[in-house]
Design an enzyme around this catalytic site. Structure first.
Site, PDB file in Angstrom:
ATOM      1  N   PRO A 142     -52.310  -4.594 -12.516  1.00 55.37           N
ATOM      2  CA  PRO A 142     -52.599  -4.535 -11.071  1.00 55.37           C
ATOM      3  C   PRO A 142     -52.482  -5.915 -10.429  1.00 55.37           C
ATOM      4  CG  PRO A 142     -54.625  -4.228 -12.360  1.00 55.37           C
ATOM      5  CD  PRO A 142     -53.497  -4.285 -13.333  1.00 55.37           C
ATOM      6  N   ASP A 143     -52.076  -5.927  -9.137  1.00 53.45           N
ATOM      7  CA  ASP A 143     -52.094  -7.234  -8.458  1.00 53.45           C
ATOM      8  C   ASP A 143     -53.520  -7.434  -7.945  1.00 53.45           C
ATOM      9  OD1 ASP A 143     -50.413  -6.140  -5.351  1.00 53.45           O
ATOM     10  OD2 ASP A 143     -52.433  -5.789  -6.148  1.00 53.45           O
ATOM     11  N   PHE A 144     -53.717  -8.386  -7.061  1.00 55.25           N
ATOM     12  CA  PHE A 144     -55.098  -8.710  -6.649  1.00 55.25           C
ATOM     13  C   PHE A 144     -55.480  -8.054  -5.337  1.00 55.25           C
ATOM     14  CE2 PHE A 144     -56.095 -11.670  -9.928  1.00 55.25           C
ATOM     15  CZ  PHE A 144     -54.868 -12.182 -10.326  1.00 55.25           C
ATOM     16  N   ARG A 145     -54.518  -8.076  -4.374  1.00 53.69           N
ATOM     17  CA  ARG A 145     -54.948  -7.759  -3.000  1.00 53.69           C
ATOM     18  C   ARG A 145     -54.341  -6.484  -2.420  1.00 53.69           C
ATOM     19  NH1 ARG A 145     -54.583 -13.027  -3.947  1.00 53.69           N
ATOM     20  NH2 ARG A 145     -56.420 -14.325  -3.567  1.00 53.69           N
TER      21      ARG A 145
ATOM     22  N   ASN B 156     -48.764 -16.201 -11.923  1.00 51.87           N
ATOM     23  CA  ASN B 156     -49.273 -15.179 -12.842  1.00 51.87           C
ATOM     24  C   ASN B 156     -49.727 -15.779 -14.172  1.00 51.87           C
ATOM     25  OD1 ASN B 156     -48.538 -13.464 -10.821  1.00 51.87           O
ATOM     26  ND2 ASN B 156     -46.620 -12.822 -11.782  1.00 51.87           N
TER      27      ASN B 156
ATOM     28  N   ASP C 183     -49.923 -13.682 -16.880  1.00 51.77           N
ATOM     29  CA  ASP C 183     -49.591 -12.639 -17.867  1.00 51.77           C
ATOM     30  C   ASP C 183     -48.499 -13.068 -18.852  1.00 51.77           C
ATOM     31  OD1 ASP C 183     -48.086 -10.934 -15.052  1.00 51.77           O
ATOM     32  OD2 ASP C 183     -47.135 -12.394 -16.395  1.00 51.77           O
TER      33      ASP C 183
ATOM     34  N   HIS D   5     -51.082 -21.508 -12.064  1.00 51.35           N
ATOM     35  CA  HIS D   5     -52.509 -21.161 -12.173  1.00 51.35           C
ATOM     36  C   HIS D   5     -52.939 -21.099 -13.628  1.00 51.35           C
ATOM     37  CE1 HIS D   5     -52.428 -19.403  -7.845  1.00 51.35           C
ATOM     38  NE2 HIS D   5     -52.347 -20.706  -7.893  1.00 51.35           N
TER      39      HIS D   5
HETATM   40  N1  APR Z   1     -42.738  -5.137  -5.361  1.00 53.07           N
HETATM   41  C1  APR Z   1     -42.828  -6.061  -4.375  1.00 53.07           C
HETATM   42  N2  APR Z   1     -44.003  -6.547  -3.898  1.00 53.07           N
HETATM   43  C2  APR Z   1     -45.138  -6.064  -4.468  1.00 53.07           C
HETATM   44  C3  APR Z   1     -45.125  -5.101  -5.515  1.00 53.07           C
HETATM   45  C4  APR Z   1     -43.858  -4.641  -5.960  1.00 53.07           C
HETATM   46  N3  APR Z   1     -43.733  -3.723  -6.938  1.00 53.07           N
HETATM   47  N4  APR Z   1     -46.424  -4.830  -5.851  1.00 53.07           N
HETATM   48  C5  APR Z   1     -47.205  -5.596  -5.050  1.00 53.07           C
HETATM   49  N5  APR Z   1     -46.439  -6.332  -4.217  1.00 53.07           N
HETATM   50  C6  APR Z   1     -46.859  -7.334  -3.237  1.00 53.07           C
HETATM   51  C7  APR Z   1     -48.117  -6.962  -2.488  1.00 53.07           C
HETATM   52  O1  APR Z   1     -47.774  -6.205  -1.330  1.00 53.07           O
HETATM   53  C8  APR Z   1     -48.660  -8.352  -2.125  1.00 53.07           C
HETATM   54  O2  APR Z   1     -48.037  -8.834  -0.925  1.00 53.07           O
HETATM   55  O3  APR Z   1     -47.174  -8.507  -3.960  1.00 53.07           O
HETATM   56  C9  APR Z   1     -48.200  -9.224  -3.286  1.00 53.07           C
HETATM   57  C10 APR Z   1     -49.319  -9.493  -4.283  1.00 53.07           C
HETATM   58  O4  APR Z   1     -50.260 -10.322  -3.640  1.00 53.07           O
HETATM   59  P1  APR Z   1     -51.633 -10.663  -4.390  1.00 53.07           P
HETATM   60  O5  APR Z   1     -52.222  -9.412  -4.942  1.00 53.07           O
HETATM   61  O6  APR Z   1     -52.434 -11.507  -3.447  1.00 53.07           O
HETATM   62  O7  APR Z   1     -51.186 -11.537  -5.641  1.00 53.07           O
HETATM   63  P2  APR Z   1     -50.801 -13.094  -5.631  1.00 53.07           P
HETATM   64  O8  APR Z   1     -50.105 -13.458  -4.353  1.00 53.07           O
HETATM   65  O9  APR Z   1     -50.075 -13.358  -6.903  1.00 53.07           O
HETATM   66  O10 APR Z   1     -52.254 -13.825  -5.690  1.00 53.07           O
HETATM   67  C11 APR Z   1     -52.219 -15.230  -5.762  1.00 53.07           C
HETATM   68  O11 APR Z   1     -54.625 -15.214  -5.999  1.00 53.07           O
HETATM   69  O12 APR Z   1     -56.551 -14.517  -6.995  1.00 53.07           O
HETATM   70  C12 APR Z   1     -55.611 -15.499  -6.988  1.00 53.07           C
HETATM   71  O13 APR Z   1     -55.098 -16.809  -8.834  1.00 53.07           O
HETATM   72  C13 APR Z   1     -54.918 -15.519  -8.325  1.00 53.07           C
HETATM   73  O14 APR Z   1     -52.627 -16.104  -8.783  1.00 53.07           O
HETATM   74  C14 APR Z   1     -53.463 -15.277  -7.980  1.00 53.07           C
HETATM   75  C15 APR Z   1     -53.401 -15.713  -6.532  1.00 53.07           C
END
Ligand code: APR
Length: 278
Positions: free
Chosen positions: A45-48, A119, A121, A138
């Site tokens: 899962p992503d974060f937000r 990331n 991972d 990070h």
């Molecule tokens: N294809 C394209 N975009 C995607 C997909 C996908 N399959 N899945 C998710 N996204 C997009 C989301 O819409 C969002 O804009 O990727 C982005 C993910 O954003 P975050 O969840 O905020 O992740 P990230 O930007 O990596 O967070 C940065 O926050 O918590 C800290 O240290 C942690 O490295 C992390 C940092």
């Protein structure tokens, strides 16, 4: 970024124009900035993202606020939520995505200058991207140390603890041991700080799968020369992408957009070969 940039052949949704530029002699050094969105199709899962993002699913760990899981003050008081998350995210269980294989393909085509990743991972490495091209801004689970006396802790023992959901403690001072993942408020790794100038060598910047909400990583997007086009490959529009004349904004899932771009480049077989090797 001054605004005297010559208008590029690229425009907002122009995959053919982007492919033409990538194949041209003007494009030799591609820099990437990637985030958790490139690993969601791997099952991480992503974060937000609303609903599916980690920050909306950590409630079960009864945190004062989601980001506390990556805050050193909270960790010092209660390392259990982080260790629970580390157990779920621990490298080795997940397969790289076609987007990770695309990064390796750019390297095979001698076009990859630097891949800045947020990331932890390690899927870039697992996809075969050369280690000297990856900047893990990070940090990662590769090494760990005591948060009090900073003494490093054995890698194999740490892996055992995380997989067994046991909290590792320093053998010298009994402090909690934390992987070298950058927590909020902590300094980013030296190799990130010393690689920021790489942005000036970019002929193309590709930003994928990130909300560009965390500094100082997000500020890299404004450090490229004004003659360097910026491409956003993301589900939603983020940062100031689209504000410069040569920005290309490709909204959607990165694996699908990457495949469309590889089709245009004539690299689809290469992409499938590399991904089948992961
Ligand atoms: N294809 C394209 N975009 C995607 C997909 C996908 N399959 N899945 C998710 N996204 C997009 C989301 O819409 C969002 O804009 O990727 C982005 C993910 O954003 P975050 O969840 O905020 O992740 P990230 O930007 O990596 O967070 C940065 O926050 O918590 C800290 O240290 C942690 O490295 C992390 C940092």
């Amino acid at each position: 970024r001054s605004h005297n940039s010559k208008p590029k052949v690229l425009s907002q949704k122009d995959i053919p124009g982007l492919a033409k530029y990538i194949k041209s002699n003007d494009c030799k050094n591609i820099v990437l900035m990637i985030g958790a969105g490139v690993s969601t199709s791997a099952g991480i899962p992503d974060f937000r993202s609303p609903e599916t993002g980690l920050y909306s699913n950590l409630a079960r760990l009864n945190l004062p606020h989601p980001e506390a899981v990556f805050e050193i003050g909270f960790f010092r008081r209660n390392p259990v939520p982080f260790y629970t998350l580390a157990h779920e995210l621990y490298p080795g269980k997940f397969r790289p995505t076609p987007t990770h294989s695309f990064i390796r393909l750019l390297s095979e085509k001698s076009l990859l200058h630097t891949c800045f990743t947020q990331n932890i991972d390690t899927l870039e490495r697992r996809a075969g991207v050369p280690g000297d091209k990856i900047i893990e801004a990070h940090g990662s689970f590769a090494t760990q140390r005591c948060i009090d006396c900073k003494r490093s802790f054995d890698d194999a023992k740490m892996k055992e603890h995380i997989l067994a959901k046991k909290i590792a403690r320093c053998e010298r001072c009994n402090g909690y041991v934390k992987p070298d993942i950058v927590f909020f408020g902590e300094q980013l790794p030296d190799n990130f700080l010393s690689s920021i100038s790489n942005m000036l060598e970019a002929d193309l910047l590709i930003i994928m799968g990130t909300s560009l909400t965390v500094q100082p990583f997000a500020s890299l997007a404004d450090m490229v020369k004004d003659t360097c086009p910026r491409v956003l490959i993301n589900i939603d529009r983020v940062g100031n992408l689209g504000s410069m004349p040569d920005d290309v904004v490709l909204l959607g899932k990165c694996d699908e957009i990457v495949r469309d771009l590889c089709k245009e480049l004539g690299w689809e077989e290469d992409l499938d070969r590399l991904w089948s090797e992961t």
